[in-house]
Write an enzyme that holds these catalytic residues in place. Structure first.
Site, PDB file in Angstrom:
ATOM      1  N   GLY A   1       0.852  -1.007  -0.111  1.00  0.00           N
ATOM      2  CA  GLY A   1       0.031  -0.010  -0.074  1.00  0.00           C
ATOM      3  C   GLY A   1       0.792   1.336   0.124  1.00  0.00           C
ATOM      4  O   GLY A   1       2.083   1.422  -0.454  1.00  0.00           O
ATOM      5  N   TYR A   2       0.330   2.319   0.233  1.00  0.00           N
ATOM      6  CA  TYR A   2       0.745   3.549   0.266  1.00  0.00           C
ATOM      7  C   TYR A   2       1.345   3.748  -1.066  1.00  0.00           C
ATOM      8  O   TYR A   2       2.550   4.210  -1.153  1.00  0.00           O
ATOM      9  CB  TYR A   2       1.823   4.058   1.340  1.00  0.00           C
ATOM     10  CG  TYR A   2       1.713   5.336   1.750  1.00  0.00           C
ATOM     11  CD1 TYR A   2       0.807   5.988   2.353  1.00  0.00           C
ATOM     12  CD2 TYR A   2       2.819   6.289   1.105  1.00  0.00           C
ATOM     13  CE1 TYR A   2       0.689   7.433   2.892  1.00  0.00           C
ATOM     14  CE2 TYR A   2       2.692   7.607   1.714  1.00  0.00           C
ATOM     15  CZ  TYR A   2       1.879   8.111   2.256  1.00  0.00           C
ATOM     16  OH  TYR A   2       1.756   9.348   2.674  1.00  0.00           O
TER      17      TYR A   2
ATOM     18  N   GLY B   1       5.904   4.312  -8.610  1.00  0.00           N
ATOM     19  CA  GLY B   1       6.698   2.883  -8.806  1.00  0.00           C
ATOM     20  C   GLY B   1       5.764   1.935  -8.999  1.00  0.00           C
ATOM     21  O   GLY B   1       5.736   0.885  -9.953  1.00  0.00           O
ATOM     22  N   HIS B   2       4.835   1.822  -7.972  1.00  0.00           N
ATOM     23  CA  HIS B   2       3.846   0.811  -7.931  1.00  0.00           C
ATOM     24  C   HIS B   2       2.942   0.975  -9.163  1.00  0.00           C
ATOM     25  O   HIS B   2       2.620  -0.274  -9.855  1.00  0.00           O
ATOM     26  CB  HIS B   2       2.950   0.901  -6.653  1.00  0.00           C
ATOM     27  CG  HIS B   2       3.454   0.640  -5.336  1.00  0.00           C
ATOM     28  ND1 HIS B   2       3.593   1.762  -4.618  1.00  0.00           N
ATOM     29  CD2 HIS B   2       4.148  -0.156  -4.734  1.00  0.00           C
ATOM     30  CE1 HIS B   2       4.122   1.472  -3.519  1.00  0.00           C
ATOM     31  NE2 HIS B   2       4.547   0.095  -3.456  1.00  0.00           N
TER      32      HIS B   2
ATOM     33  N   GLY C   1       9.037  -4.334  -8.330  1.00  0.00           N
ATOM     34  CA  GLY C   1      10.080  -3.454  -8.911  1.00  0.00           C
ATOM     35  C   GLY C   1      11.617  -3.794  -8.644  1.00  0.00           C
ATOM     36  O   GLY C   1      11.847  -4.381  -7.580  1.00  0.00           O
TER      37      GLY C   1
ATOM     38  N   GLN D   1      15.057  -8.711  -3.635  1.00  0.00           N
ATOM     39  CA  GLN D   1      13.815  -9.570  -3.563  1.00  0.00           C
ATOM     40  C   GLN D   1      13.272  -9.974  -4.749  1.00  0.00           C
ATOM     41  O   GLN D   1      13.046 -11.399  -5.081  1.00  0.00           O
ATOM     42  CB  GLN D   1      12.699  -8.415  -3.184  1.00  0.00           C
ATOM     43  CG  GLN D   1      11.205  -8.806  -3.236  1.00  0.00           C
ATOM     44  CD  GLN D   1      10.498  -8.000  -2.350  1.00  0.00           C
ATOM     45  OE1 GLN D   1      10.177  -7.753  -1.384  1.00  0.00           O
ATOM     46  NE2 GLN D   1       9.638  -7.037  -3.457  1.00  0.00           N
TER      47      GLN D   1
ATOM     48  N   ARG E   1       8.981   4.789   1.963  1.00  0.00           N
ATOM     49  CA  ARG E   1       9.599   5.206   3.057  1.00  0.00           C
ATOM     50  C   ARG E   1      10.234   6.605   2.897  1.00  0.00           C
ATOM     51  O   ARG E   1      10.646   7.018   4.053  1.00  0.00           O
ATOM     52  CB  ARG E   1      10.887   4.030   3.501  1.00  0.00           C
ATOM     53  CG  ARG E   1      10.306   2.843   3.995  1.00  0.00           C
ATOM     54  CD  ARG E   1      11.508   1.950   4.819  1.00  0.00           C
ATOM     55  NE  ARG E   1      11.076   1.029   5.376  1.00  0.00           N
ATOM     56  CZ  ARG E   1      10.658  -0.133   5.155  1.00  0.00           C
ATOM     57  NH1 ARG E   1      10.974  -0.775   3.909  1.00  0.00           N
ATOM     58  NH2 ARG E   1      10.147  -1.084   5.853  1.00  0.00           N
TER      59      ARG E   1
HETATM   60  O1  PAF Z   1       7.937  -5.189  -2.040  1.00  0.00           O
HETATM   61  C1  PAF Z   1       7.012  -5.239  -1.392  1.00  0.00           C
HETATM   62  O2  PAF Z   1       6.333  -4.233  -1.160  1.00  0.00           O
HETATM   63  C2  PAF Z   1       6.717  -6.275  -0.449  1.00  0.00           C
HETATM   64  O3  PAF Z   1       8.128  -6.805   0.083  1.00  0.00           O
HETATM   65  C3  PAF Z   1       5.762  -7.473  -1.035  1.00  0.00           C
HETATM   66  C4  PAF Z   1       6.438  -7.953  -2.171  1.00  0.00           C
HETATM   67  C5  PAF Z   1       4.516  -6.894  -1.290  1.00  0.00           C
HETATM   68  C6  PAF Z   1       5.717  -8.552   0.057  1.00  0.00           C
HETATM   69  O4  PAF Z   1       5.279  -7.992   1.041  1.00  0.00           O
END
Ligand code: PAF
Length: 279
Positions: free
Chosen positions: A31-32, A36-37, A147, A153, A187
């Protein structure tokens, strides 16, 4: 657009999509939402018949001393933005839905999860892998979008999907930056004006590293030294790590080669920011 809270409702929705032969794109988020999202959401809407977005601040990926409680939230705004993007389903589970009492199962990806961010955040990737695997099992996406800012990750999740024979393609899309060069992150919200200016040392040090590589520098130690000097010249910055690694297996490199990942994690006051480039 539908917004649901239960795993049952997502599964029922997905069952119907599958019955109609629709492809499913999935963007897991905490969220937030920022641009980028939204770049991930746009790509999913463009490439898949239906797009599912999850919003869940995953407690399992925060250590007790981290910012779980103060992590920025604005669900109402997120829903409005996702509706405009043409998302089909938003999944907003509560903690008890994802981790009911007595929950015991966690997954991880050995070696890859213990490096870079995994050193100062030892349980972080176990939490990420666990929630993402659970979400994959619930949503059963064809493609899931992440991303590239969270480069480690993405590497770990691709490996998890491959090792566990998941029928999902994990894709990492380019970092979206402010005009200043600062990589977008939820952040960044914690930074005041002065700290935000200080945070530019991450992207600036990486841009200079890229320039050096383009000018023919291949020696990793020398590039690391330059990046560290650039960051250390910023009084508000404290380095967590600066690493030059193979972008596939995250092993340290002595020489730059094709598709080398240069990754940094830096505290600006107490806010930990990450950024990276591939050269
Ligand atoms: O990248 C993120 O925002 C988090 O690590 C994810 C992939 C949503 C898992 O909680």
């Amino acid at each position: 657009m539908k917004t649901v809270k239960s795993i049952y409702e997502v599964k029922e929705y997905v069952k119907e999509l599958r019955r109609k032969g629709k492809s499913i794109g999935f963007v897991p988020t905490m969220g937030y939402l920022h641009a980028g999202h939204l770049s991930l959401v746009k790509e999913s809407v463009w490439r898949c018949d239906c797009t599912v977005v999850s919003i869940f601040i995953n407690p399992a990926q925060f250590a007790p001393n981290e910012d779980f409680n103060k992590y920025p939230r604005n669900i109402q705004r997120d829903i409005e933005v996702l509706e405009k993007e043409g998302v089909d389903l938003i999944f907003i589970p509560g903690d008890g839905e994802m981790y009911p009492e007595g929950y015991k199962t966690y997954v991880g990806v050995k070696n890859l999860q213990d490096r870079l961010c995994g050193i100062s955040r030892p349980d972080f990737f176990k939490g990420v892998c666990t929630i993402v695997l659970k979400l994959f099992n619930i949503v059963t996406p064809d493609i899931s979008f992440f991303g590239q800012k969270d480069a480690q990750q993405a590497v770990i999740l691709k490996k998890m999907a491959c090792d566990l024979n998941l029928d999902v393609k994990v894709e990492a899309l380019p970092i979206i930056r402010e005009k200043s060069g600062l990589a977008l992150s939820s952040r960044n919200e914690y930074l005041d004006k002065k700290q935000k200016k200080a945070a530019l040392c991450l992207s600036r040090s990486l841009a200079r590293a890229r320039k050096a590589v383009e000018a023919g520098e291949k020696n990793a130690a020398r590039i690391l030294k330059r990046i560290k000097a650039e960051i250390e010249s910023e009084p508000l910055a404290r380095i967590d790590y600066v690493e030059i690694v193979d972008s596939g297996n995250l092993q340290s490199l002595k020489q730059i080669k094709d598709k080398t990942l240069i990754a940094v994690a830096v505290f600006i006051n107490n806010v930990r920011l990450i950024d990276n480039i591939i050269v």
